[in-house]
Write a protein that holds these residues in place. Structure first.
Motif, PDB file in Angstrom:
ATOM      1  N   LYS A   1       5.726  -4.531   0.411  1.00  0.00           N
ATOM      2  CA  LYS A   1       5.065  -4.147  -0.831  1.00  0.00           C
ATOM      3  C   LYS A   1       5.493  -2.759  -1.305  1.00  0.00           C
ATOM      4  CE  LYS A   1       0.889  -6.978  -0.670  1.00  0.00           C
ATOM      5  NZ  LYS A   1       1.079  -7.509  -2.030  1.00  0.00           N
TER       6      LYS A   1
ATOM      7  N   SER B   1       4.374  -1.601  -5.801  1.00  0.00           N
ATOM      8  CA  SER B   1       3.160  -2.405  -5.967  1.00  0.00           C
ATOM      9  C   SER B   1       2.166  -1.676  -6.851  1.00  0.00           C
ATOM     10  CB  SER B   1       2.532  -2.728  -4.610  1.00  0.00           C
ATOM     11  OG  SER B   1       3.393  -3.543  -3.843  1.00  0.00           O
TER      12      SER B   1
ATOM     13  N   THR C   1      -5.243  -3.400  -8.156  1.00  0.00           N
ATOM     14  CA  THR C   1      -6.232  -3.385  -7.080  1.00  0.00           C
ATOM     15  C   THR C   1      -5.648  -4.010  -5.824  1.00  0.00           C
ATOM     16  OG1 THR C   1      -7.991  -3.605  -8.723  1.00  0.00           O
ATOM     17  CG2 THR C   1      -8.554  -4.078  -6.425  1.00  0.00           C
ATOM     18  N   ASP C   2      -5.738  -3.271  -4.715  1.00  0.00           N
ATOM     19  CA  ASP C   2      -5.219  -3.737  -3.425  1.00  0.00           C
ATOM     20  C   ASP C   2      -3.738  -4.098  -3.497  1.00  0.00           C
ATOM     21  OD1 ASP C   2      -7.760  -3.476  -2.245  1.00  0.00           O
ATOM     22  OD2 ASP C   2      -8.336  -5.492  -2.907  1.00  0.00           O
ATOM     23  N   ASP C   3      -3.004  -3.460  -4.423  1.00  0.00           N
ATOM     24  CA  ASP C   3      -1.558  -3.710  -4.569  1.00  0.00           C
ATOM     25  C   ASP C   3      -1.255  -5.203  -4.726  1.00  0.00           C
ATOM     26  OD1 ASP C   3      -0.912  -1.051  -4.429  1.00  0.00           O
ATOM     27  OD2 ASP C   3      -0.565  -1.058  -2.271  1.00  0.00           O
ATOM     28  N   ARG C   4      -2.013  -5.849  -5.590  1.00  0.00           N
ATOM     29  CA  ARG C   4      -1.860  -7.300  -5.733  1.00  0.00           C
ATOM     30  C   ARG C   4      -0.584  -7.694  -6.474  1.00  0.00           C
ATOM     31  NH1 ARG C   4      -7.400  -9.847  -7.844  1.00  0.00           N
ATOM     32  NH2 ARG C   4      -6.245 -11.759  -7.374  1.00  0.00           N
TER      33      ARG C   4
ATOM     34  N   PHE D   1       2.593 -11.874  -7.288  1.00  0.00           N
ATOM     35  CA  PHE D   1       1.174 -11.641  -7.568  1.00  0.00           C
ATOM     36  C   PHE D   1       0.333 -12.377  -6.545  1.00  0.00           C
ATOM     37  CE2 PHE D   1      -2.862 -12.758  -9.704  1.00  0.00           C
ATOM     38  CZ  PHE D   1      -3.321 -11.474  -9.953  1.00  0.00           C
ATOM     39  N   ASP D   2      -0.569 -11.633  -5.881  1.00  0.00           N
ATOM     40  CA  ASP D   2      -1.478 -12.221  -4.900  1.00  0.00           C
ATOM     41  C   ASP D   2      -2.702 -12.778  -5.624  1.00  0.00           C
ATOM     42  OD1 ASP D   2       0.204 -11.467  -2.855  1.00  0.00           O
ATOM     43  OD2 ASP D   2      -0.809  -9.550  -2.534  1.00  0.00           O
TER      44      ASP D   2
ATOM     45  N   THR E   1      -5.009 -14.826  -4.235  1.00  0.00           N
ATOM     46  CA  THR E   1      -6.049 -14.620  -3.232  1.00  0.00           C
ATOM     47  C   THR E   1      -5.389 -13.922  -2.044  1.00  0.00           C
ATOM     48  OG1 THR E   1      -5.685 -16.659  -1.956  1.00  0.00           O
ATOM     49  CG2 THR E   1      -7.056 -16.837  -3.959  1.00  0.00           C
ATOM     50  N   PRO E   2      -6.166 -13.492  -1.037  1.00  0.00           N
ATOM     51  CA  PRO E   2      -5.528 -12.880   0.133  1.00  0.00           C
ATOM     52  C   PRO E   2      -4.537 -13.801   0.825  1.00  0.00           C
ATOM     53  CG  PRO E   2      -7.866 -12.345   0.106  1.00  0.00           C
ATOM     54  CD  PRO E   2      -7.648 -13.347  -0.995  1.00  0.00           C
TER      55      PRO E   2
ATOM     56  N   GLY F   1      -0.154 -16.558  -3.016  1.00  0.00           N
ATOM     57  CA  GLY F   1       0.519 -15.749  -4.018  1.00  0.00           C
ATOM     58  C   GLY F   1       1.478 -16.589  -4.840  1.00  0.00           C
TER      59      GLY F   1
END
Length: 596
Positions: free
Chosen positions: A419, A453, A456-459, A525-526, A528-529, A532
């Motif tokens: 990332k 990245s 939020t949360d480097d998504r 792009f993530d 969900t955890p 992607g």
């Protein structure tokens, strides 16, 4: 009279909250302040942990509630609140007032109420003496919010600063921390005791006799007699682990100093089983089925020598020519000429059945792989290469000596799912033809990657790759076919057929080129955890000369993909189609890890 939770200042117990008499299904929170504080309270609370684990025993829940006072006060301190109020009521009664021996029939409710009060600020933030170059945390200064973790971090930084210049036993010598509650201020003064300048003494090895002691000392490269350095100690542990003989290599300092302020250390080692065998398989709609297997001996002669035998068959049922075979053996010996050097010798045979040619290749190399630092490795050696090639121009035997040189820079935290960071691999191999069919020159390749990245949360991650290669000094027909450059397929331009871009020589023979440049861009792009999505574009150009020019052919492809996160890396599924330069239909690629 109530038993109050106290930590540096009297705490006022908050008024109880009315709760319904229901079966306990988790604590109820009444926390004033920010969402971050509530999140930290929940993360700290033992009651919350018990609820997460479905603990129903009343005695366990009561014990957790009673223990939470100190933990929650510590959480308030960590954010600079030193006059806070904590109340934990079990079935409507303050938990601190309930005897731990009380037999509760059932716990129906636990209410955690927190009033943090005003944040305190540093009226004074002193620490010393400090070693030259010590970098204290930015927040440890007068006027800033007096988070308790800043005091701990400042003390840790001061100790680390002294250890970095050889004072191994530096410690906190004293401290004076005073809260002024009316003014909501905290005065902090920490005294550091640097202790004497320390030199390394001796190293002892315990827990494993798999490797001879003399070789262990060579591999460890322990700097006995030199000034103490935490970095040097970390290097000892790393070198022992890098042998891959040991599953664990922990290096610990003796608690007390020896004569003349020397420090002995102990390396606790746990060895793997010496032998290992493994198998693997890959499937591609383009390249077909690939099968591979290996056998490893991690400690061949008792000196951490490593022998690995590999066998691979690829292109089974694929559209990339026939089936390719590869057999190889690699021997490695760590700590050769230097603790950071690994000597290696590699012998291989490869059979390639490609659309443009077939070849049988024998390869022998001896060399050194050197660790420079945590991001950089280099490798150099001497190699002999022989190949018997059949293509449209006839049969040719190539024979050459080469001086392979390579350097790798990699600061990615997760190579299979990067990332951020950079990756750069440079390879150069000057070669000398040793028969009439083989020319002399140099073969070079490069592979550069970068990642950024956002969000939020480097998504969201942007990833870019620039790769290429060049043959200089030797004509194409004087260079082995398998060293020439092609484009197309999963490693270069997705959506285009495997090695579909080449050059046509003057005699009409299709051949790999003398140069290649490839560019790949991805947006990841993530969703969900675990899941992607990816969009990507690949471009490649192949030239007949050492560098592509305006007359060189190029092509491109683009597509979309899905990623599913697993402990060993994301499972990758890409679907791509041609954009320019010919090609038709679409290709599907399946693998583990991001494409680059």
């Amino acid at each position: 009279m109530r038993n109050l939770a106290r930590a540096g200042a009297p705490l006022v117990i908050a008024a109880s909250l009315a709760v319904p008499a229901l079966a306990f299904d988790g604590p109820v929170y009444d926390v004033e302040g920010s969402e971050d504080l509530l999140k930290d309270i929940k993360a700290t609370s033992l009651v919350q942990s018990a609820a997460n684990e479905d603990v129903a025993d009343p005695a366990e829940l009561l014990a957790a509630a009673r223990a939470d006072y100190g933990r929650l006060v510590g959480t308030l301190y960590s954010q600079g609140f030193y006059g806070g109020v904590v109340s934990i009521r079990v079935n409507g009664q303050e938990a601190a007032e309930i005897s731990p021996l009380t037999r509760l029939g059932r716990i129906e409710s636990i209410v955690i109420a927190v009033e943090p009060g005003r944040p305190y600020r540093f009226s004074r933030a002193q620490i010393g003496p400090l070693a030259e170059g010590t970098d204290l945390p930015d927040g440890y200064t007068s006027g800033e919010i007096a988070e308790s973790k800043l005091i701990r971090d400042a003390a840790g930084a001061a100790i680390d600063g002294w250890r970095a210049v050889g004072h191994a036993k530096a410690d906190v010598g004293g401290q004076e921390i005073v809260a002024n509650h009316p003014q909501a201020q905290l005065s902090s003064e920490v005294q550091i005791a640097p202790g004497p300048l320390v030199r390394f003494g001796e190293i002892q090895f315990e827990g494993s006799d798999a490797v001879r002691p003399a070789r262990l000392r060579e591999i460890a490269g322990f700097p006995d007699g030199e000034v103490f350095s935490p970095e040097a100690l970390d290097g000892v542990a790393r070198r022992l682990r890098d042998t891959q003989v040991f599953s664990s290599a922990a290096v610990t300092e003796d608690e007390t100093l020896g004569p003349n302020d020397t420090l002995d250390v102990t390396a606790d080692l746990v060895a793997y089983k010496p032998r290992r065998i493994g198998f693997g398989a890959e499937v591609s709609t383009v390249e077909g089925l690939g099968l591979n297997g290996y056998w490893i001996h991690r400690n061949l002669f008792g000196g951490a020598e490593r022998l690995q035998l590999d066998a691979e068959a690829t292109g089974i049922g694929g559209g990339t020519g026939g089936v390719d075979f590869d057999l190889s053996a690699r021997f490695e010996r760590p700590a050769t000429f230097s603790p950071e050097n690994t000597f290696f010798t590699e012998l291989s045979y490869e059979r390639l059945d490609e659309d443009d040619f077939t070849s049988d290749v024998g390869f022998l190399e001896v060399g050194i792989q050197r660790y420079v630092n945590e991001h950089i490795e280099i490798q150099y050696g001497l190699a002999y290469r022989f190949s018997h090639v059949e293509d449209d121009s006839g049969t040719t035997d190539y024979s050459l000596l080469a001086l392979p040189l390579s350097a790798t820079y990699d600061d990615r935290e997760e190579p299979l799912n990067a990332k951020s960071g950079y990756y750069l691999d440079l390879d150069l191999a000057p070669f000398l033809g040793t028969n009439d069919e083989t020319g002399s020159g140099a073969w070079m390749t490069w592979d550069a990657r970068t990642y950024r990245s956002f969000g939020t949360d480097d998504r969201f991650t942007l990833a870019g790759r620039l790769q290429g290669g060049s043959i200089v000094g030797a004509d194409l027909d004087e260079t082995p076919n398998d060293l020439r450059f092609y484009s197309g397929g999963g490693g270069t331009v997705r959506g285009q057929d495997y090695q579909s871009l080449d050059v046509t020589l003057d005699d009409g023979t299709d051949s790999g080129g003398a140069s290649f440049v490839g560019v790949s861009l991805e947006g990841r792009f993530d969703v969900t955890p675990k899941i992607g999505v990816v969009g990507f574009y690949d471009y490649g150009i192949v030239g007949e000369d050492s560098f592509p020019d305006g007359d060189s052919d190029d092509h491109s492809g683009a597509g979309i993909g899905v990623r599913y996160a697993t402990p060993i890396g994301p499972i990758r599924l890409d679907v791509a189609a041609p954009v320019s330069g010919g090609g038709n239909g679409f290709e599907v690629y399946l693998g583990i890890g991001q494409a680059f």
